[in-house]
Scaffold this motif. Structure first.
Motif, PDB file in Angstrom:
ATOM      1  N   LEU A 391       0.825  -1.213   0.000  1.00  0.00           N
ATOM      2  CA  LEU A 391       0.000   0.000   0.000  1.00  0.00           C
ATOM      3  C   LEU A 391       0.858   1.262   0.000  1.00  0.00           C
ATOM      4  N   LYS A 392       1.979   1.227   0.684  1.00  0.00           N
ATOM      5  CA  LYS A 392       2.883   2.389   0.656  1.00  0.00           C
ATOM      6  C   LYS A 392       3.471   2.580  -0.740  1.00  0.00           C
ATOM      7  N   SER A 393       3.793   1.488  -1.412  1.00  0.00           N
ATOM      8  CA  SER A 393       4.302   1.568  -2.779  1.00  0.00           C
ATOM      9  C   SER A 393       3.245   2.122  -3.733  1.00  0.00           C
ATOM     10  N   LEU A 394       2.000   1.650  -3.581  1.00  0.00           N
ATOM     11  CA  LEU A 394       0.915   2.152  -4.429  1.00  0.00           C
ATOM     12  C   LEU A 394       0.652   3.638  -4.190  1.00  0.00           C
ATOM     13  N   LYS A 395       0.774   4.053  -2.940  1.00  0.00           N
ATOM     14  CA  LYS A 395       0.541   5.469  -2.615  1.00  0.00           C
ATOM     15  C   LYS A 395       1.551   6.366  -3.326  1.00  0.00           C
ATOM     16  N   GLU A 396       2.766   5.882  -3.460  1.00  0.00           N
ATOM     17  CA  GLU A 396       3.792   6.661  -4.158  1.00  0.00           C
ATOM     18  C   GLU A 396       3.504   6.776  -5.649  1.00  0.00           C
ATOM     19  N   LYS A 397       2.798   5.811  -6.209  1.00  0.00           N
ATOM     20  CA  LYS A 397       2.561   5.781  -7.658  1.00  0.00           C
ATOM     21  C   LYS A 397       1.263   6.472  -8.071  1.00  0.00           C
ATOM     22  N   LEU A 398       0.240   6.424  -7.206  1.00  0.00           N
ATOM     23  CA  LEU A 398      -1.098   6.876  -7.588  1.00  0.00           C
ATOM     24  C   LEU A 398      -1.379   8.317  -7.189  1.00  0.00           C
ATOM     25  N   THR A 399      -2.261   8.961  -7.938  1.00  0.00           N
ATOM     26  CA  THR A 399      -2.807  10.270  -7.563  1.00  0.00           C
ATOM     27  C   THR A 399      -4.323  10.132  -7.445  1.00  0.00           C
ATOM     28  N   VAL A 400      -4.965  11.118  -6.866  1.00  0.00           N
ATOM     29  CA  VAL A 400      -6.423  11.061  -6.679  1.00  0.00           C
ATOM     30  C   VAL A 400      -7.170  11.074  -8.005  1.00  0.00           C
ATOM     31  N   ASN A 401      -6.492  11.451  -9.089  1.00  0.00           N
ATOM     32  CA  ASN A 401      -7.137  11.493 -10.402  1.00  0.00           C
ATOM     33  C   ASN A 401      -6.990  10.192 -11.183  1.00  0.00           C
ATOM     34  N   ASP A 402      -6.226   9.243 -10.643  1.00  0.00           N
ATOM     35  CA  ASP A 402      -6.060   7.961 -11.323  1.00  0.00           C
ATOM     36  C   ASP A 402      -7.284   7.086 -11.078  1.00  0.00           C
ATOM     37  N   GLU A 403      -7.889   6.623 -12.159  1.00  0.00           N
ATOM     38  CA  GLU A 403      -9.096   5.795 -12.051  1.00  0.00           C
ATOM     39  C   GLU A 403      -8.673   4.325 -12.018  1.00  0.00           C
ATOM     40  N   GLU A 404      -8.425   3.828 -10.830  1.00  0.00           N
ATOM     41  CA  GLU A 404      -7.919   2.477 -10.658  1.00  0.00           C
ATOM     42  C   GLU A 404      -8.786   1.693  -9.676  1.00  0.00           C
ATOM     43  N   VAL A 405      -8.691   0.373  -9.770  1.00  0.00           N
ATOM     44  CA  VAL A 405      -9.310  -0.527  -8.789  1.00  0.00           C
ATOM     45  C   VAL A 405      -8.197  -1.348  -8.157  1.00  0.00           C
ATOM     46  N   ILE A 406      -8.069  -1.257  -6.839  1.00  0.00           N
ATOM     47  CA  ILE A 406      -7.094  -2.042  -6.084  1.00  0.00           C
ATOM     48  C   ILE A 406      -7.838  -3.215  -5.466  1.00  0.00           C
ATOM     49  N   LEU A 407      -7.503  -4.412  -5.899  1.00  0.00           N
ATOM     50  CA  LEU A 407      -8.220  -5.628  -5.490  1.00  0.00           C
ATOM     51  C   LEU A 407      -7.331  -6.520  -4.634  1.00  0.00           C
ATOM     52  N   LEU A 408      -7.667  -6.635  -3.358  1.00  0.00           N
ATOM     53  CA  LEU A 408      -7.032  -7.645  -2.512  1.00  0.00           C
ATOM     54  C   LEU A 408      -7.823  -8.938  -2.655  1.00  0.00           C
ATOM     55  N   SER A 409      -7.238  -9.925  -3.320  1.00  0.00           N
ATOM     56  CA  SER A 409      -7.846 -11.248  -3.436  1.00  0.00           C
ATOM     57  C   SER A 409      -6.711 -12.267  -3.380  1.00  0.00           C
ATOM     58  N   PRO A 410      -6.371 -12.741  -2.195  1.00  0.00           N
ATOM     59  CA  PRO A 410      -5.103 -13.446  -1.975  1.00  0.00           C
ATOM     60  C   PRO A 410      -4.959 -14.802  -2.669  1.00  0.00           C
ATOM     61  N   SER A 411      -6.062 -15.487  -2.935  1.00  0.00           N
ATOM     62  CA  SER A 411      -6.089 -16.802  -3.582  1.00  0.00           C
ATOM     63  C   SER A 411      -5.632 -17.939  -2.668  1.00  0.00           C
ATOM     64  N   THR A 412      -5.403 -17.628  -1.398  1.00  0.00           N
ATOM     65  CA  THR A 412      -4.937 -18.642  -0.462  1.00  0.00           C
ATOM     66  C   THR A 412      -5.229 -18.195   0.966  1.00  0.00           C
ATOM     67  N   SER A 413      -4.942 -19.058   1.921  1.00  0.00           N
ATOM     68  CA  SER A 413      -5.255 -18.740   3.317  1.00  0.00           C
ATOM     69  C   SER A 413      -4.252 -17.751   3.899  1.00  0.00           C
ATOM     70  N   SER A 414      -4.553 -17.279   5.094  1.00  0.00           N
ATOM     71  CA  SER A 414      -3.885 -16.112   5.670  1.00  0.00           C
ATOM     72  C   SER A 414      -2.889 -16.443   6.763  1.00  0.00           C
ATOM     73  N   PHE A 415      -2.764 -17.731   7.114  1.00  0.00           N
ATOM     74  CA  PHE A 415      -2.143 -18.071   8.395  1.00  0.00           C
ATOM     75  C   PHE A 415      -0.636 -17.863   8.455  1.00  0.00           C
ATOM     76  N   ASP A 416      -0.018 -17.482   7.338  1.00  0.00           N
ATOM     77  CA  ASP A 416       1.410 -17.162   7.404  1.00  0.00           C
ATOM     78  C   ASP A 416       1.650 -15.821   8.075  1.00  0.00           C
ATOM     79  N   GLN A 417       0.692 -14.880   7.941  1.00  0.00           N
ATOM     80  CA  GLN A 417       0.882 -13.526   8.469  1.00  0.00           C
ATOM     81  C   GLN A 417      -0.270 -13.034   9.338  1.00  0.00           C
ATOM     82  N   PHE A 418      -1.416 -13.731   9.306  1.00  0.00           N
ATOM     83  CA  PHE A 418      -2.606 -13.245  10.004  1.00  0.00           C
ATOM     84  C   PHE A 418      -3.304 -14.391  10.747  1.00  0.00           C
TER      85      PHE A 418
END
Length: 442
Positions: A391-418
């Motif tokens: 998210l910090k990397s995306l913040k550096e690249k995007l502006t409020v005028n960029d029409e983008e969709v950021i999709l979190l869809s991990p495709s796997t379970s979370s137990f390595d980090q959450f």
């Protein structure tokens, strides 16, 4: 006094302990963090008559195997809850749902619909509540609607649902099962004790289900389909309508849950409702107005023209495929615990539909390697390991005028980090608001 071991102090373990103690049974809680250690419990096996194991603990665990060798009754909490219903002659009916994708939506929306119809219905199982505790505290419950994972179904002995269904089957959990067929067969335990007038609802589009239908199902069957084999189906879509046994039940364009996968879920929901004699008007009122689930393709935040989608519930490859198809040309955040599944299919979907991929978790390196091997451009892959880095990397690249969709869809379970997919989704939403300041929470 009768004694029992409860192995695991999660949701199911806590529920099992509560029910057993209510029944006057002494409980030995085995949990390396909050109870007796597994090693210490080995010396106590001769004292116990019943052994309740957490679904997350496999049958080849050394303590479980030792209990089985001593002919101790080893069951899961779902089996315990079922026995309590039968032993106490409770009138609670059971609707049991499993599948690789869509089971949470189907479970929660069946429960919601039954409640709107004036029935006392609550859900449990793999959806955050223990059946044992639910039924102990709600002895007058009319319907227990259970989302059941393959892990919960492995040890079924007497458990019998009044209505069971398998939404679909696709490869998953190969870190637990030596072959995908073992995973599919565990799912089919949902109907192994059903006979005569009990009902099994199945997906006519699902080849793995069809392969097992004759050998594993011994009760009344009802088929649903979105596309193929409509001549064999009880419930299907046609000319903008959802049809059940020739009757128009609702208009598909008015459904509040969008997408082919949700239409498929709706077929199962309606088939259950019609077999419980719920009026079409009630079905329509519910399904035209119901809201999508948190963490499942959830549009939750807008920052300028950029939208953020939380699909943390996308815990397998097919689930993420559905999300990508719903949000084509988006920026995908993907990865988590590596289940060892083949990645060629998801790579092809990403290659044809996704602008760039940000990788997190233990699966990140293997996913990067698979993407490169599949011909996905190297310059569009960002292997950043954590959500915060992404998210910090995306913040550096995007502006409020960029029409983008950021999709979190991990495709796997979370137990390595959450702790869970819910925890992962909550962290994602919190970080988005923290990093992309000034947006609108939806």
């Amino acid at each position: 006094m009768k004694k029992a071991i409860v192995f695991g102090n999660g949701v199911s373990g806590k529920g099992a302990k509560k029910l057993l103690e209510h029944e006057g049974i002494e409980v030995i809680l085995v949990d390396d963090k909050s109870g007796v250690t597994s090693e210490a419990a080995l010396k106590l096996l001769d004292e116990v008559q019943l052994f309740i194991k957490s679904p997350g603990i496999p049958f080849d665990n050394f303590l479980v195997k030792s209990a089985l060798e001593k002919n101790i009754d080893v069951i899961d909490e779902i089996e315990l809850g079922y026995r309590y219903i039968k032993d106490n002659n409770l009138s609670t009916k059971i609707i049991a749902i499993t599948g690789s994708n869509g089971k949470t939506t189907t479970t929660s929306k069946i429960t919601e619909l039954l409640q709107k119809a004036g029935l006392k219905a609550m859900h449990a199982g793999n959806i955050g509540n223990s059946l044992a505790e639910l039924i102990l505290e709600n002895r007058d419950l009319e319907y227990a609607v259970l989302e059941l994972s393959s892990f919960q179904l492995e040890g079924i002995k007497d458990f019998t649902a009044d209505i069971s269904l398998i939404v679909n089957l696709s490869p998953d959990h190969l870190d637990r099962y030596s072959a995908v067929e073992d995973y599919y067969d565990a799912k089919f335990n949902i109907c192994k004790n059903q006979r005569d007038d009990k009902i099994f609802i199945y997906n006519l589009n699902d080849e793995e289900t069809l392969k097992r239908l004759n050998d594993k199902v011994n009760c009344k069957t009802l088929g649903v389909t979105v596309n193929n084999r409509k001549d064999q189906a009880n419930c299907y879509d046609k000319d903008g309508w959802l049809i059940y046994n020739g009757e128009k039940v609702l208009e598909t364009s008015k459904l509040s849950l969008k997408g082919k996968h949700n239409l498929e879920n709706t077929l199962f929901i309606v088939t259950v409702a019609k077999n419980l004699n719920i009026p079409n008007e009630t079905i329509q009122q519910c399904l035209y107005n119901t809201k999508s689930l948190e963490h499942r393709m959830e549009l939750f935040y807008k920052w300028g023209k950029t939208s953020f989608i939380n699909d943390s519930k996308g815990t397998n490859l097919d689930s993420t495929t559905f999300a990508i198809e719903a949000y084509k040309n988006s920026i995908l955040i993907c990865g988590g615990k590596d289940k060892g599944l083949p990645l060629e299919g998801i790579v092809e979907t990403i290659k044809n539909n996704i602008k760039s991929v940000y990788l997190i978790g233990k699966m990140a390196d293997r996913m990067e390697e698979a993407l490169l091997k599949g011909g996905y451009p190297k310059e569009n892959i960002y292997n950043l390991k954590t959500l915060e880095n992404v998210l910090k990397s995306l913040k550096e690249k995007l502006t409020v005028n960029d029409e983008e969709v950021i999709l979190l869809s991990p495709s796997t379970s979370s137990f390595d980090q959450f702790k869970s997919f819910e925890h992962r989704g909550e962290v994602f939403k919190s970080l988005v608001e923290e990093i992309f300041v000034g947006g609108e929470r939806l």
